[in-house]
Design an enzyme around this catalytic site. Structure first.
Site, PDB file in Angstrom:
ATOM      1  N   SER A 202       8.880  71.079  48.925  1.00  0.00           N
ATOM      2  CA  SER A 202       7.981  71.780  49.848  1.00  0.00           C
ATOM      3  C   SER A 202       6.533  71.787  49.406  1.00  0.00           C
ATOM      4  O   SER A 202       5.654  72.153  50.181  1.00  0.00           O
ATOM      5  CB  SER A 202       8.451  73.221  50.016  1.00  0.00           C
ATOM      6  OG  SER A 202       9.638  73.258  50.754  1.00  0.00           O
TER       7      SER A 202
ATOM      8  N   GLU B 192       6.781  33.774  21.746  1.00  0.00           N
ATOM      9  CA  GLU B 192       5.335  33.586  21.683  1.00  0.00           C
ATOM     10  C   GLU B 192       4.887  32.136  21.538  1.00  0.00           C
ATOM     11  O   GLU B 192       3.790  31.787  21.977  1.00  0.00           O
ATOM     12  CB  GLU B 192       4.771  34.399  20.501  1.00  0.00           C
ATOM     13  CG  GLU B 192       4.849  35.898  20.663  1.00  0.00           C
ATOM     14  CD  GLU B 192       4.017  36.391  21.837  1.00  0.00           C
ATOM     15  OE1 GLU B 192       2.820  36.038  21.914  1.00  0.00           O
ATOM     16  OE2 GLU B 192       4.568  37.088  22.697  1.00  0.00           O
TER      17      GLU B 192
END
Length: 857
Positions: A374, A100
């Site tokens: 399908s 950071e």
């Protein structure tokens, strides 16, 4: 005499003295303003810091309401007791510094060098791509009173940061930062995060990979939450580990080992109601209100009004908690599921659940990509074909064994010259779907799929998509939204869960409104798709989804394992809709392998669907699917050039020969090369299929079965004009049962095939031959149930970028090797389009239905 015009004064020329004094006073004013501004910021920063030092700013809990306005839950901050500096490992502290703010120990609260670097990158990119906030500034932001996004907010944040640096040591600032920052959702502080994500309260017991996982979160507490987004968290963890290595905190060996760890922690159960829906709402809130972070939403005291239907959500959660509705796993990795229910009239999401034993901020499978099998056929092949105007639900489709260039799908139920479209969908045959997509064009199928909300990969430009063979797969959310088009007269709505957001002051800060619906299909096409998919429920692969007397349409989908020698399944789907609601269900393992595959198929997903929807729709009046006004006939009018039909077909059963004999008069306009086509339908069949073609005006059916009733009709086909006449009159012939002497009558256990199937095959409801080795023609899906019976295609990706065999694409995570595209029950082998060597196989069948009681969205 001067040439200068009269009446105009001569301009004064600037000299060095004037420039000097102008610059001096300008600089002096700027310096004085700067000093005054600095003193104000300094005094203001000290004042705000003193006022807020000992509290985490919260405006009261954010409340979430269901669609009737009833409170669903509150989002309150979860914290633990602050951790003392000596109880936080140095390596854990440095992991955050490395990630950071690597210049943390060099600046005085505001890193002007980093701000300048970020500004340059923003200018180059012409957008805000990098920030310059230090750890001290992030801490200041977390103790500031308001959540507005203004210049003054940023300036005040900097003033507090500088005040913190003057009053506290670097270690005190870092410790306070770790105790206050957000770690996703309502979790604040390093100890609370460690307990939530790893079950560890003693921070000294954290391993390097766990430290890196936590240090990865401040950049995006929601996006890098390891419970919800494990893949993104793992990728971000790798970045943190690289930074730790580059800054000399860990060795290369430690870095590499920490990158390989797979996150699989499951937190203990919590008692919050509707956690899955609330989590989805919070994610959507961040999307629709990009100026607010998850931290802002949790701490902002907002009121969020959602679309959730409490009865439907409870029904989903109850069913997912019932272990009897799921297959038993061989170990502690359970069969998982995901389901979404939406009101297709407006797109509002009524209920959802992304997994069994779902926990707050846990991993949701609602948007996980899986092969649809399908269930994809209606979206990409059948609906676009009807919309083209070239086909109707009564059209005869090719069902012959054939290849399409290098792609050779196969059927499980055998072949015929043609098959009716309704029967093809009901039985989920493979050949007709691929043939149909080939007729209308792959680009046309893709276009309609995308209009219905399916996000396709650029490589999905091949016929394999007719059987659900997608490069990346699709999601439960996308499938529900796509099928909602059929139930909503061809109109598409983007699914949404938030109606309105109100801030603490009572101001509406977000309103969903009523976006215009997108017309994707004609009302006629949507209606005829519904009629055909109702047959899937009544007579096809979706019987397990039935909702009693309530109308239902839908489709099943199953994808085969893709593992050589295994006939089990990887994914099972059911997607369906009632006149009110649409829903999609997926079942499968999170990490499928040879030991973690489904024994059953789409029938299990259909059963789960039925269980949920019966309870979700309890008390809702039953209504029918309504035909649109001015509905066009499904059977097209014959063209003027079409030959005249037969009108005097007759037929009878000949007991002496055991055959059905048919006869008729010659066609009025016979031509050279013409033929008569005889169509037949048995009593247990849904639609007519072509039996034979003859040149004479009589025929004999040698393939009748005793105890069966048959219907027949005849057409005349003119090969020269490629025109077929209307169907003749239909005749019905009963074939009597054979009577055997008492001594020859079979015993009860010999009179019919064993319905449990062949050895090792689960109860299937359909009698199919035992499976052959994977990769051979005629392979069946042996893990079925009474809904089994769909086509499956196989794909065997090559090691190089050459055409591969198959009926579908597999999941990109598959190991190199054989794959299959299976539609539950039918198996197929064929040559697929070029695929990634890592791709395996996909098989699929899908049937489904859903309904949503009327009410507010």
């Amino acid at each position: 005499m001067s040439d200068q015009p009269k009446g105009k004064k001569k301009k004064k020329r600037l000299n060095g003295r004037m420039i000097f004094w102008t610059a001096f006073f300008t600089i002096a004013v700027a310096v004085i303003c700067g000093i005054i501004g600095y003193l104000f910021i300094t005094v203001n920063g000290e004042k705000l810091l003193d006022a807020n030092r000992d509290k985490l700013v919260v405006n009261g809990p954010t409340q979430v309401f269901d669609r009737s306005g009833k409170l669903m839950g509150e989002l309150s901050v979860e914290t633990s007791d602050p951790v003392e500096s000596q109880d936080i490992p140095k390596l854990l502290k440095m992991a955050f510094v490395a990630t950071e703010d690597k210049r943390f120990y060099e600046h005085s609260g505001v890193d002007f060098w980093s701000i300048g670097r970020a500004a340059v990158k923003d200018v180059v990119a012409r957008s805000m791509v990098e920030g310059g906030s230090t750890i001290t500034q992030q801490l200041a932001k977390n103790i500031f009173l308001t959540r507005d996004k203004t210049f003054f907010r940023k300036a005040t944040e900097m003033s507090i940061a500088m005040a913190l640096e003057r009053q506290l040591s670097k270690d005190e600032i870092l410790t306070m930062y770790l105790n206050r920052i957000n770690f996703g959702g309502t979790t604040y502080g390093i100890k609370a995060a460690s307990e939530k994500y790893f079950g560890i309260s003693d921070l000294n017991k954290l391993e390097i990979w766990q430290m890196a996982t936590l240090a990865a979160m401040p950049k995006g507490p929601s996006a890098y939450n390891p419970l919800r987004h494990p893949e993104a968290s793992t990728a971000r963890r790798a970045v943190v580990l690289d930074l730790m290595y580059e800054q000399g905190l860990i060795t290369a060996e430690q870095r590499d080992q920490a990158k390989t760890v797979v996150y699989d922690y499951q937190p203990p159960a919590q008692q919050q109601k509707y956690p899955a829906f609330i989590d989805y709402v919070m994610d959507e809130a961040e999307d629709v209100m990009p100026d607010l972070t998850e931290d802002d939403l949790v701490r902002g005291g907002y009121k969020i009004y959602t679309t959730m239907d409490a009865q439907a959500q409870k029904a989903v959660e109850k069913a997912f908690a019932d272990d009897d509705l799921f297959e038993k796993s061989v170990d502690d990795q359970p069969v998982q599921a995901a389901m979404m229910i939406m009101n297709h009239e407006n797109g509002s999401i009524l209920a959802l659940l992304g997994g069994r034993d779902y926990e707050r901020k846990g991993f949701s499978r609602i948007n996980s990509r899986r092969q649809p099998g399908s269930a994809f056929k209606p979206i990409v092949a059948y609906a676009p074909a009807l919309e083209s105007g070239k086909f109707t639900m009564d059209s005869e489709l090719s069902n012959e064994k054939q290849c399409f260039s290098d792609y050779c799908p196969t059927n499980l139920h055998g072949y015929s010259k043609t098959i009716g479209m309704t029967e093809a969908i009901t039985k989920s045959e493979n050949i007709p779907a691929v043939w149909l997509l080939n007729q209308i064009g792959v680009k046309t199928g893709i276009s309609y799929a995308e209009k219905m909300g399916i996000k396709l990969d650029k490589n999905d430009n091949n016929l394999a998509i007719a059987l659900g063979g997608l490069t990346q797969g699709t999601t439960v959310k996308e499938m529900a939204a796509a099928y909602s088009v059929f139930g909503n007269e061809g109109r598409y709505n983007d699914p949404y869960s938030i109606k309105q957001v109100v801030n603490q002051e009572g101001t509406v800060v977000y309103q969903h409104g009523n976006p215009e619906q997108k017309k994707v299909l004609s009302s006629d096409t949507a209606y005829y798709m519904t009629k055909m998919m109702q047959d899937v429920i009544s007579d096809g692969t979706g019987k397990n989804a039935k909702l009693g007397d309530r109308p239902l349409a839908g489709k099943t989908g199953t994808t085969q394992s893709g593992i050589s020698g295994s006939s089990r399944n990887r994914d099972a789907w059911f997607v369906g809709y009632t006149p009110e609601w649409t829903a999609a269900v997926w079942m499968g393992y999170d990490k499928p392998d040879k030991n973690h595959l489904l024994k059953g198929s789409s029938g299990e997903a259909a059963k789960l669907f039925s269980t949920v929807m019966k309870e979700a729709l309890e008390g809702v009046p039953i209504k029918d699917f309504e035909a649109p006004d001015n509905l066009t006939q499904s059977t097209p009018e014959p063209s003027e050039s079409a030959p005249q039909g037969i009108t005097d077909l007759s037929g009878s059963y000949d007991n002496s020969t055991g055959t059905v004999k048919l006869s008729w008069s010659p066609a009025a306009e016979q031509a050279d090369g013409g033929e008569y086509r005889i169509y037949r339908k048995a009593s247990e069949e849904q639609d007519f299929s072509l039996l034979m073609s003859v040149l004479t005006t009589d025929a004999e059916d040698l393939s009748v079965v005793p105890g069966t009733t048959y219907q027949y009709y005849v057409t005349y086909y003119d090969k020269n004009s490629d025109q077929e006449s209307e169907a003749s009159n239909k005749v019905e012939v009963d074939v009597p049962k054979e009577e055997l002497p008492a001594s020859e009558e079979p015993s009860p256990d010999e009179s019919a095939p064993d319905e449990s199937g062949w050895p090792g095959q689960p109860s299937d409801g359909e009698f199919t031959p035992p499976p052959v080795q994977s990769g051979e023609p005629g392979q069946t899906d042996n893990g079925g149930n009474e809904e089994q019976g769909e086509d499956q295609g196989q794909a065997e990706p090559p090691a190089t970028n050459t055409p591969g065999r198959g009926g579908g694409r597999g999941n990109p995570s598959f190991e190199p090797g054989q794959g299959s595209g299976q539609d539950n029950g039918l198996s197929g082998q064929g040559t697929g389009m070029p695929v990634n060597p890592d791709q395996g196989t996909a098989t699929g069948t899908a049937t489904g239905s859903v309904s949503d009681p009327p009410g507010n969205p």
